[in-house]
Structures are given as structure tokens and as C-alpha cells.
Design a protein around this motif. Structure first.
Motif, PDB file in Angstrom:
ATOM      1  N   TYR A  73       0.816  -1.391   0.095  1.00  0.00           N
ATOM      2  CA  TYR A  73      -0.019  -0.019   0.113  1.00  0.00           C
ATOM      3  C   TYR A  73       0.773   1.298  -0.029  1.00  0.00           C
ATOM      4  CZ  TYR A  73      -3.727   3.378   1.134  1.00  0.00           C
ATOM      5  OH  TYR A  73      -4.570   4.550   1.111  1.00  0.00           O
ATOM      6  N   LEU A  74       1.969   1.259   0.813  1.00  0.00           N
ATOM      7  CA  LEU A  74       2.839   2.379   1.129  1.00  0.00           C
ATOM      8  C   LEU A  74       3.492   2.750  -0.193  1.00  0.00           C
ATOM      9  CD1 LEU A  74       3.814   2.334   4.775  1.00  0.00           C
ATOM     10  CD2 LEU A  74       2.106   3.489   3.801  1.00  0.00           C
ATOM     11  N   THR A  75       3.885   1.794  -0.953  1.00  0.00           N
ATOM     12  CA  THR A  75       4.639   1.849  -2.137  1.00  0.00           C
ATOM     13  C   THR A  75       4.076   1.885  -3.455  1.00  0.00           C
ATOM     14  OG1 THR A  75       5.180  -0.624  -2.154  1.00  0.00           O
ATOM     15  CG2 THR A  75       6.727   0.722  -0.927  1.00  0.00           C
ATOM     16  N   MET A  76       2.744   1.276  -3.461  1.00  0.00           N
ATOM     17  CA  MET A  76       2.194   1.187  -4.846  1.00  0.00           C
ATOM     18  C   MET A  76       0.824   1.916  -4.997  1.00  0.00           C
ATOM     19  SD  MET A  76       3.311  -2.407  -6.002  1.00  0.00           S
ATOM     20  CE  MET A  76       2.886  -2.292  -7.531  1.00  0.00           C
ATOM     21  N   ALA A  77       0.178   2.406  -3.682  1.00  0.00           N
ATOM     22  CA  ALA A  77      -1.462   2.721  -3.863  1.00  0.00           C
ATOM     23  C   ALA A  77      -1.515   3.906  -4.821  1.00  0.00           C
ATOM     24  CB  ALA A  77      -1.720   2.861  -2.489  1.00  0.00           C
ATOM     25  N   ALA A  81      -3.261   3.936  -8.755  1.00  0.00           N
ATOM     26  CA  ALA A  81      -4.522   4.669  -9.075  1.00  0.00           C
ATOM     27  C   ALA A  81      -4.359   5.780  -9.863  1.00  0.00           C
ATOM     28  CB  ALA A  81      -5.155   5.452  -7.499  1.00  0.00           C
ATOM     29  N   ALA A  82      -3.120   6.505  -9.991  1.00  0.00           N
ATOM     30  CA  ALA A  82      -2.914   7.351 -11.076  1.00  0.00           C
ATOM     31  C   ALA A  82      -2.722   6.817 -12.650  1.00  0.00           C
ATOM     32  CB  ALA A  82      -1.331   7.954 -10.851  1.00  0.00           C
ATOM     33  N   ALA A  83      -2.515   5.463 -12.431  1.00  0.00           N
ATOM     34  CA  ALA A  83      -2.393   4.600 -13.707  1.00  0.00           C
ATOM     35  C   ALA A  83      -3.800   4.221 -14.154  1.00  0.00           C
ATOM     36  CB  ALA A  83      -1.298   3.673 -13.701  1.00  0.00           C
ATOM     37  N   GLY A  84      -4.782   4.164 -13.350  1.00  0.00           N
ATOM     38  CA  GLY A  84      -6.198   4.012 -13.603  1.00  0.00           C
ATOM     39  C   GLY A  84      -6.464   2.374 -13.322  1.00  0.00           C
ATOM     40  N   ILE A  85      -5.626   2.075 -12.229  1.00  0.00           N
ATOM     41  CA  ILE A  85      -5.804   0.576 -12.131  1.00  0.00           C
ATOM     42  C   ILE A  85      -6.591   0.472 -10.734  1.00  0.00           C
ATOM     43  CG2 ILE A  85      -4.486  -1.440 -11.323  1.00  0.00           C
ATOM     44  CD1 ILE A  85      -2.341  -0.560 -13.112  1.00  0.00           C
ATOM     45  N   ASP A  86      -7.436  -0.287 -10.593  1.00  0.00           N
ATOM     46  CA  ASP A  86      -8.351  -0.699  -9.210  1.00  0.00           C
ATOM     47  C   ASP A  86      -7.513  -1.505  -8.345  1.00  0.00           C
ATOM     48  OD1 ASP A  86     -10.335   0.854  -9.921  1.00  0.00           O
ATOM     49  OD2 ASP A  86     -11.661  -0.412 -10.113  1.00  0.00           O
ATOM     50  N   ALA A  87      -7.050  -1.320  -7.034  1.00  0.00           N
ATOM     51  CA  ALA A  87      -6.160  -2.244  -6.544  1.00  0.00           C
ATOM     52  C   ALA A  87      -6.784  -2.796  -5.027  1.00  0.00           C
ATOM     53  CB  ALA A  87      -4.803  -1.342  -6.110  1.00  0.00           C
ATOM     54  N   VAL A  88      -6.724  -3.857  -4.816  1.00  0.00           N
ATOM     55  CA  VAL A  88      -7.269  -4.400  -3.494  1.00  0.00           C
ATOM     56  C   VAL A  88      -5.849  -4.879  -2.799  1.00  0.00           C
ATOM     57  CG1 VAL A  88      -8.517  -6.277  -2.336  1.00  0.00           C
ATOM     58  CG2 VAL A  88      -9.414  -5.343  -4.520  1.00  0.00           C
ATOM     59  N   PHE A  89      -5.933  -4.383  -1.619  1.00  0.00           N
ATOM     60  CA  PHE A  89      -4.872  -4.696  -0.559  1.00  0.00           C
ATOM     61  C   PHE A  89      -5.458  -5.349   0.686  1.00  0.00           C
ATOM     62  CE2 PHE A  89      -3.942  -0.802  -2.814  1.00  0.00           C
ATOM     63  CZ  PHE A  89      -2.773  -0.945  -3.381  1.00  0.00           C
ATOM     64  N   TYR A  90      -4.761  -6.315   1.124  1.00  0.00           N
ATOM     65  CA  TYR A  90      -5.516  -7.189   2.332  1.00  0.00           C
ATOM     66  C   TYR A  90      -4.212  -7.921   3.254  1.00  0.00           C
ATOM     67  CZ  TYR A  90      -5.173 -11.835   0.213  1.00  0.00           C
ATOM     68  OH  TYR A  90      -4.787 -12.952  -0.201  1.00  0.00           O
ATOM     69  N   ASP A  91      -4.650  -7.901   4.549  1.00  0.00           N
ATOM     70  CA  ASP A  91      -3.656  -8.717   5.577  1.00  0.00           C
ATOM     71  C   ASP A  91      -4.211 -10.007   5.331  1.00  0.00           C
ATOM     72  OD1 ASP A  91      -2.284  -6.259   6.463  1.00  0.00           O
ATOM     73  OD2 ASP A  91      -3.717  -5.924   7.825  1.00  0.00           O
ATOM     74  N   LEU A  92      -3.095 -10.936   5.170  1.00  0.00           N
ATOM     75  CA  LEU A  92      -3.323 -12.292   5.359  1.00  0.00           C
ATOM     76  C   LEU A  92      -3.861 -12.744   6.582  1.00  0.00           C
ATOM     77  CD1 LEU A  92      -0.125 -13.683   3.254  1.00  0.00           C
ATOM     78  CD2 LEU A  92      -2.285 -13.447   2.620  1.00  0.00           C
ATOM     79  N   ARG A  93      -4.651 -13.916   6.706  1.00  0.00           N
ATOM     80  CA  ARG A  93      -4.944 -14.298   8.093  1.00  0.00           C
ATOM     81  C   ARG A  93      -3.736 -14.279   8.918  1.00  0.00           C
ATOM     82  NH1 ARG A  93      -7.798 -19.732   8.599  1.00  0.00           N
ATOM     83  NH2 ARG A  93      -9.243 -18.588   6.953  1.00  0.00           N
ATOM     84  N   GLY A  94      -3.943 -14.076  10.089  1.00  0.00           N
ATOM     85  CA  GLY A  94      -2.728 -14.132  11.007  1.00  0.00           C
ATOM     86  C   GLY A  94      -1.755 -12.887  10.990  1.00  0.00           C
ATOM     87  N   HIS A  95      -2.058 -12.010  10.088  1.00  0.00           N
ATOM     88  CA  HIS A  95      -1.096 -11.043   9.893  1.00  0.00           C
ATOM     89  C   HIS A  95      -1.700  -9.640  10.004  1.00  0.00           C
ATOM     90  CE1 HIS A  95       0.936 -14.356   8.245  1.00  0.00           C
ATOM     91  NE2 HIS A  95       2.003 -13.578   8.038  1.00  0.00           N
ATOM     92  N   ARG A 280       7.199  -1.296  -9.168  1.00  0.00           N
ATOM     93  CA  ARG A 280       6.010  -0.402  -9.319  1.00  0.00           C
ATOM     94  C   ARG A 280       5.869  -0.321 -10.897  1.00  0.00           C
ATOM     95  NH1 ARG A 280       6.749   5.583  -8.294  1.00  0.00           N
ATOM     96  NH2 ARG A 280       7.621   5.304 -10.257  1.00  0.00           N
ATOM     97  N   ASP A 281       6.737   0.112 -11.662  1.00  0.00           N
ATOM     98  CA  ASP A 281       6.655   0.339 -12.852  1.00  0.00           C
ATOM     99  C   ASP A 281       6.613  -0.832 -13.786  1.00  0.00           C
ATOM    100  OD1 ASP A 281       6.968   3.140 -12.373  1.00  0.00           O
ATOM    101  OD2 ASP A 281       9.079   3.108 -12.691  1.00  0.00           O
ATOM    102  N   LEU A 282       7.305  -1.728 -13.386  1.00  0.00           N
ATOM    103  CA  LEU A 282       7.184  -3.110 -14.268  1.00  0.00           C
ATOM    104  C   LEU A 282       5.704  -3.903 -13.871  1.00  0.00           C
ATOM    105  CD1 LEU A 282      10.475  -4.817 -13.360  1.00  0.00           C
ATOM    106  CD2 LEU A 282       9.816  -4.332 -15.539  1.00  0.00           C
ATOM    107  N   THR A 283       5.155  -3.585 -12.652  1.00  0.00           N
ATOM    108  CA  THR A 283       3.753  -4.056 -12.554  1.00  0.00           C
ATOM    109  C   THR A 283       2.653  -3.346 -13.222  1.00  0.00           C
ATOM    110  OG1 THR A 283       4.470  -4.970 -10.448  1.00  0.00           O
ATOM    111  CG2 THR A 283       2.051  -4.414 -10.569  1.00  0.00           C
ATOM    112  N   ILE A 284       2.958  -1.828 -13.341  1.00  0.00           N
ATOM    113  CA  ILE A 284       1.859  -0.910 -14.038  1.00  0.00           C
ATOM    114  C   ILE A 284       1.837  -1.532 -15.481  1.00  0.00           C
ATOM    115  CG2 ILE A 284       1.160   1.174 -14.644  1.00  0.00           C
ATOM    116  CD1 ILE A 284       1.966   2.069 -11.779  1.00  0.00           C
ATOM    117  N   ASP A 285       3.109  -1.484 -16.072  1.00  0.00           N
ATOM    118  CA  ASP A 285       3.252  -2.069 -17.288  1.00  0.00           C
ATOM    119  C   ASP A 285       2.599  -3.175 -17.683  1.00  0.00           C
ATOM    120  OD1 ASP A 285       4.530   0.527 -18.028  1.00  0.00           O
ATOM    121  OD2 ASP A 285       6.431  -0.317 -18.112  1.00  0.00           O
ATOM    122  N   TRP A 286       2.818  -4.160 -16.837  1.00  0.00           N
ATOM    123  CA  TRP A 286       2.521  -5.536 -17.067  1.00  0.00           C
ATOM    124  C   TRP A 286       0.938  -5.437 -17.056  1.00  0.00           C
ATOM    125  CZ3 TRP A 286       4.639  -9.852 -18.622  1.00  0.00           C
ATOM    126  CH2 TRP A 286       4.104 -11.339 -18.372  1.00  0.00           C
TER     127      TRP A 286
END
Length: 301
Positions: A73-77, A81-95, A280-286
Motif C-alpha cells: 500500500y505505501l509503495t504502490m497505492a 490509482a494514477a495509472a487507472g488501476i483498481d487495487a485491493v490490498f489485504y492482510d493475510l490471516r494471522g497478519h 511498481r513500474d514493471l507491474t503497472i506496465d504488465w
């Protein structure tokens, strides 16, 4: 703090909406303080302009132990959003801020949580998965179990849940549980990484002591070569040159039908933290490139 009941356990999540573009193929302007993606190079993966239509959905799955949704979240949210991508972030169970049941920590349990979260959020289109370390393992397992729910996969220093993986992670968890029970370990962590990492490590040790995590995670269910060959979704594997797969960084390309590997030089397993802009840049391009389901990753690469 959004909490949702999934499989009888509370999951903490954040659902960030991407900024919509006004014209077909038009790129959203980066937000304040967000650098635009660099010009294409030999390791870039194509035109980042996404096709017209509904915004792609990216689900970020964090790693094991000291990790939480904050690392993504802190590095990519904001850039997502600026790149037009909806994003879901969640804490795994136990975390993080998710519930911590005493049992229920097989790979299958984490896969069921992801499926349940998507259902609870009403997300029924294929999603793009990005997973860091153990989060990538979950992404591979989810794609094998729910191939129709996945558009593409990005993993960072991650492997599918195979028997060799289970052997290594089982030993790692056993050693971690032993070492984090010693105060001299925390003295070394304090000197090397500082008090914040010591606090996270103590929390991780408590999780290992209070749950069956260390015993159940290596149980899988595990994938064999035939299972891996059925993962048809395009995969981007981002690795550190000195990371856990340094001895054979292209192994995944030899067993997955459609896999592209990018090696980040002078990085170890902490690629997401140390090279988050590159990731981040690789992920957005992908994601832009593979928004349309069925587009082969090799086209134009």
C-alpha cells in the motif's frame, strides 16, 4: 479500518479505485510526487497504455511473518490509482489487522481466503495478482485452483508451492521459530535493522507460537509439474540477482507455459522494499499490457 468476514475470519482490506481516463487509450497523469513510468528499454514489457473499457483490478498479496498490506500500500497505492488501476490490498490471516485463528494456515486456506474476499467485494472479473514472497506462492496456487479468475500474475521473489519449496520453507519456519525465541537474535536485529524491525520480529514470533502457521504452511496443497504446466496465465517473475532463486533464476520459465523473468541487479530477497519504484513500474506496465485476457506476453516484447 475496513474489516470483512471471510470464511469465518476477519480480513482487513483496502480497496482503492483507479482514476478513470476520459478518452480511449489516454494515459492518466501521475499524481503529486509520482514519477511517470520510464521510457521503454530492453527489460520493459511494452506500451503501458491500457485498452479502453473497465479498469483492471489488481490484488496485492503480501509476504509471510513480518509483512502486511502496508508494504504494497505505501509503495504502490497512489501510483496504481494514477495509472487507472483498481487495487485491493489485504492482510493475510494471522497478519496485520486481520484475525488470527489458532489453526487454518495451509496454502489452501490462504487461497480460500482470497477467493472469499473477491466474492465478498463483488469482484467477478478476472483479476491481476501481484504477490511478494509467500504472497506469490499464494498467487500461483490461486491460479491453479481458479484459472478463470486470474488475468495475469506478477510475483516478486516467489515460487509456486511445490515439494522442494515446502521442504525449504518448512526448514526456514522451524529455524525462525527457534531463533526468534532467543534474546541475542533481537540484539543483532536491533543493531542491524533497528527497533522497528525488532518490534515486527517479536510480533512474528508471537504468531508462530500462538498458531499452527509453521506446521501447516508446508503442507500445501502442493503443485507438481503437470499442475504448473496448466497455469496458462502470463506470469512476470521479478527476482533479485542475489535473492533466493539466484542459483537458477530462469527455472520458472522452463516449467510455466508463459513466463517472463526480470532480474533486478544488486538486490536480494527484499526487492519490493529496496527497489519498489522498479517493481511498481514493471507491474503497472504488465497490468496495462495484459488487461485484455488472453493477450500473450511474448507479443511485441
Amino acid at each position: 479500518m475496513p474489516i470483512i468476514d471471510v470464511n469465518g475470519n476477519d480480513l482487513h482490506y483496502l480497496h482503492e479505485r483507479g482514476k478513470r481516463r476520459q478518452q480511449r487509450g489516454e494515459l492518466a497523469a501521475p499524481g503529486p510526487g509520482v514519477a511517470p513510468a520510464p521510457a521503454a528499454t530492453s527489460t520493459d514489457l511494452g506500451d503501458p497504455a491500457r485498452p479502453a473499457g473497465a479498469a483492471p483490478t489488481l490484488v496485492c498479496v503480501h509476504g509471510l511473518g513480518t509483512d502486511s498490506l502496508a508494504s504494497f500500500y505505501l509503495t504502490m497505492a497512489a501510483p496504481l490509482a494514477a495509472a487507472g488501476i483498481d487495487a485491493v490490498f489485504y492482510d493475510l490471516r494471522g497478519h496485520g489487522n486481520s484475525g488470527r485463528p489458532a489453526r487454518g494456515y495451509t496454502v489452501g486456506d490462504f487461497v480460500a481466503d482470497l477467493a472469499g474476499l473477491l466474492a465478498a467485494l463483488g469482484i467477478d472479473e478476472p483479476v491481476h495478482l501481484v504477490g511478494n514472497s509467500f504472497g506469490g506462492t499464494i498467487a500461483y496456487a490461486f491460479a491453479a485452483a481458479h484459472p478463470d479468475r486470474v488475468a495475469s500474475i506478477v510475483t516478486i521473489e516467489a515460487e509456486p508451492p511445490t515439494q522442494p519449496w515446502a521442504d525449504r520453507v518448512g526448514l526456514m519456519l522451524e529455524n525462525t521459530r527457534r531463533d526468534l525465541g532467543r534474546e541475542d537474535t533481537y540484539a543483532w536485529l536491533q543493531k542491524t535493522f533497528g527497533s522497528h524491525y525488532v518490534r515486527l520480529s517479536r510480533l512474528a514470533y508471537r504468531r508462530l507460537q500462538e498458531t499452527s502457521m509453521a506446521d501447516e504452511i508446508p503442507q500445501g496443497p502442493l503443485l507438481d509439474l503437470e499442475d504448473l504446466a496448466r497455469i496458462q496465465q502470463p506470469v512476470l517473475s521479478i527476482l533479485g540477482s542475489d535473492g533466493f532463486q539466484a542459483e537458477d533464476p530462469y527455472l520458472l520459465q522452463s516449467v510455466l507455459p508463459d513466463c517472463h523473468t526480470v532480474i533486478v541487479p544488486d538486490q536480494d530477497h527484499s526487492v519490493l522494499v529496496e527497489s519498489h519504484r522498479r517493481v511498481r513500474d514493471l507491474t503497472i506496465d504488465w497490468v496495462h499490457r495484459h488487461q485484455a485476457v488472453g493477450v500473450p506476453s511474448g507479443e511485441g516484447a
